[in-house]
Design a protein around this motif. Structure first.
Motif, PDB file in Angstrom:
ATOM      1  N   GLU A   1     -11.552 -12.680  33.988  1.00 14.38           N
ATOM      2  CA  GLU A   1     -12.152 -13.627  33.038  1.00 14.38           C
ATOM      3  C   GLU A   1     -11.862 -13.240  31.592  1.00 14.38           C
ATOM      4  N   SER A   2     -11.595 -11.938  31.358  1.00 14.42           N
ATOM      5  CA  SER A   2     -11.462 -11.483  29.976  1.00 14.42           C
ATOM      6  C   SER A   2     -10.123 -10.839  29.638  1.00 14.42           C
ATOM      7  N   LYS A   3      -9.324 -10.461  30.648  1.00 11.04           N
ATOM      8  CA  LYS A   3      -8.122  -9.690  30.378  1.00 11.04           C
ATOM      9  C   LYS A   3      -6.926 -10.170  31.195  1.00 11.04           C
ATOM     10  N   ASN A   4      -5.745  -9.980  30.598  1.00 12.00           N
ATOM     11  CA  ASN A   4      -4.477 -10.085  31.316  1.00 12.00           C
ATOM     12  C   ASN A   4      -3.941  -8.666  31.482  1.00 12.00           C
ATOM     13  N   ILE A   5      -3.885  -8.215  32.716  1.00 11.89           N
ATOM     14  CA  ILE A   5      -3.537  -6.824  33.012  1.00 11.89           C
ATOM     15  C   ILE A   5      -2.272  -6.810  33.858  1.00 11.89           C
ATOM     16  N   LEU A   6      -1.363  -5.933  33.525  1.00  6.57           N
ATOM     17  CA  LEU A   6      -0.112  -5.819  34.265  1.00  6.57           C
ATOM     18  C   LEU A   6      -0.088  -4.486  35.015  1.00  6.57           C
ATOM     19  N   ILE A   7       0.306  -4.532  36.282  1.00 10.78           N
ATOM     20  CA  ILE A   7       0.582  -3.302  37.023  1.00 10.78           C
ATOM     21  C   ILE A   7       2.084  -3.055  36.955  1.00 10.78           C
ATOM     22  N   GLU A   8       2.490  -1.972  36.292  1.00 16.27           N
ATOM     23  CA  GLU A   8       3.889  -1.579  36.106  1.00 16.27           C
ATOM     24  C   GLU A   8       4.603  -2.552  35.168  1.00 16.27           C
ATOM     25  N   SER A   9       5.888  -2.234  34.868  1.00 10.18           N
ATOM     26  CA  SER A   9       6.591  -3.012  33.849  1.00 10.18           C
ATOM     27  C   SER A   9       7.969  -3.513  34.277  1.00 10.18           C
ATOM     28  N   GLY A  10       8.418  -3.187  35.494  1.00 10.16           N
ATOM     29  CA  GLY A  10       9.715  -3.655  35.956  1.00 10.16           C
ATOM     30  C   GLY A  10      10.865  -2.755  35.531  1.00 10.16           C
ATOM     31  N   ILE A  11      12.072  -3.160  35.915  1.00  6.90           N
ATOM     32  CA  ILE A  11      13.270  -2.364  35.665  1.00  6.90           C
ATOM     33  C   ILE A  11      13.816  -2.582  34.260  1.00  6.90           C
ATOM     34  N   GLY A  12      13.285  -3.577  33.548  1.00  5.68           N
ATOM     35  CA  GLY A  12      13.731  -3.832  32.189  1.00  5.68           C
ATOM     36  C   GLY A  12      15.044  -4.601  32.131  1.00  5.68           C
ATOM     37  N   LYS A  13      15.554  -4.734  30.909  1.00  3.90           N
ATOM     38  CA  LYS A  13      16.795  -5.476  30.677  1.00  3.90           C
ATOM     39  C   LYS A  13      17.639  -4.699  29.672  1.00  3.90           C
ATOM     40  N   ASN A  14      18.895  -4.512  30.013  1.00  6.89           N
ATOM     41  CA  ASN A  14      19.829  -3.775  29.153  1.00  6.89           C
ATOM     42  C   ASN A  14      19.359  -2.353  28.862  1.00  6.89           C
ATOM     43  N   LYS A  15      18.699  -1.752  29.827  1.00  8.21           N
ATOM     44  CA  LYS A  15      18.216  -0.379  29.665  1.00  8.21           C
ATOM     45  C   LYS A  15      19.117   0.631  30.378  1.00  8.21           C
ATOM     46  N   MET A  16      20.088   0.145  31.150  1.00  4.67           N
ATOM     47  CA  MET A  16      20.941   1.041  31.938  1.00  4.67           C
ATOM     48  C   MET A  16      22.409   0.769  31.697  1.00  4.67           C
TER      49      MET A  16
END
Length: 281
Positions: free
Chosen positions: A59-74
């Protein structure tokens, strides 16, 4: 995007990219004739592993579990070594839900290995900046210390590119921390010394997010732990504890890496009684 709702809390799986890692490493000492019956592999003995963050809406927050592999990081070499056939399209996933990265209030990091943490930063004008510009990033104190000061084994997975730009946004905890009512992150160790799991409760329903001490549904057996685990006996002990807790209460188990299931509810005898499968189209 697949979704699971319990009480007043919803979970939605976003597109965080994919890796393909060696099946033998992912199942440790378990013989291939056993694990290959439960999880498919390709001609290179690699298994498909998603890196899909889970958006928790309360009701009060948008919470993310983990952040993924990203983009252009490798580099191309790293992508090849880790079987990265698809990078993150997290911003596009959020846009489909009417959200932006600025709407994320909290990012819960069960641990900070590259396949979980690459998405924490992004390139902007040749400088790495926080992906989630307004978010507090939460991980265990043990994990945060090793992230910044890795040992000879862990330095291959704890990357400076993934922490330096967000270090002033990180909050750590010791044993456990309640994020909002019904959502608690708990330090377990095992996969890494600072590894954590997440418990979610609402309206008498429960979810256990085991993170990388049970990365896929095929790791249900408490003895099936990864060769990547730094402390495998701790992983086993924690799996025994939290599988007993979950099976006794018939909770949902959710996955970040599983390419086939988003969530599973097992009976006390270990049979699947409900599930949410991933749309593989």
């Amino acid at each position: 995007m697949e979704q699971l709702i319990i009480g007043d809390i919803s979970l939605t799986w976003l597109n965080g990219g994919v890796t393909n890692l060696d099946g033998g490493a992912m199942f440790g000492v378990v013989p291939k004739p056993l694990w290959s019956k439960k999880y498919p592999h390709n001609e290179n003995n690699q298994i498909e592993l998603r890196t899909d963050p889970i958006l928790i809406k309360t009701e009060s927050k948008n919470i993310l579990i983990e952040s993924g592999i990203g983009k252009n990081k490798m580099s191309d070499k790293l992508k090849r070594n880790f079987g990265v056939l698809e990078e993150s399209s997290l911003e596009e996933s959020l846009s489909e839900l009417g959200l932006t990265t600025g709407d994320i209030d909290v990012v819960l990091m069960t641990h900070m290995h590259f396949d979980h943490a690459c998405g924490l930063t992004k390139w902007e004008n040749d400088i790495l900046v926080p992906t989630f510009e307004n978010a507090t990033i939460i991980t265990s104190a043990v994990e945060w210390e090793e992230m910044r000061n890795p040992n000879v084994r862990s330095k291959a997975t704890y990357w400076k590119d993934n922490w330096e730009a967000i270090q002033d946004r990180v909050t750590t905890f010791e044993a456990q921390l309640e994020i909002v009512e019904g959502i608690t992150i708990i330090h377990t160790g095992g996969h890494s010394d600072g590894h954590s799991i997440i418990l979610i409760e609402s309206d008498n329903e429960r979810i256990v997010h085991m993170a990388d001490i049970m990365p896929t549904h095929a790791h249900q057996n408490v003895l099936w732990v990864m060769a990547y685990d730094d402390y495998p006996m701790t992983s086993i002990k924690q799996k025994q504890k939290w599988m007993k807790y979950g099976l006794d209460k018939e909770v949902w188990y959710t996955f970040y890496h599983d390419a086939y299931y988003r969530a599973i509810k097992w009976s006390q005898t270990g049979e699947i009684i409900d599930s949410i499968t991933r749309d593989r189209r």
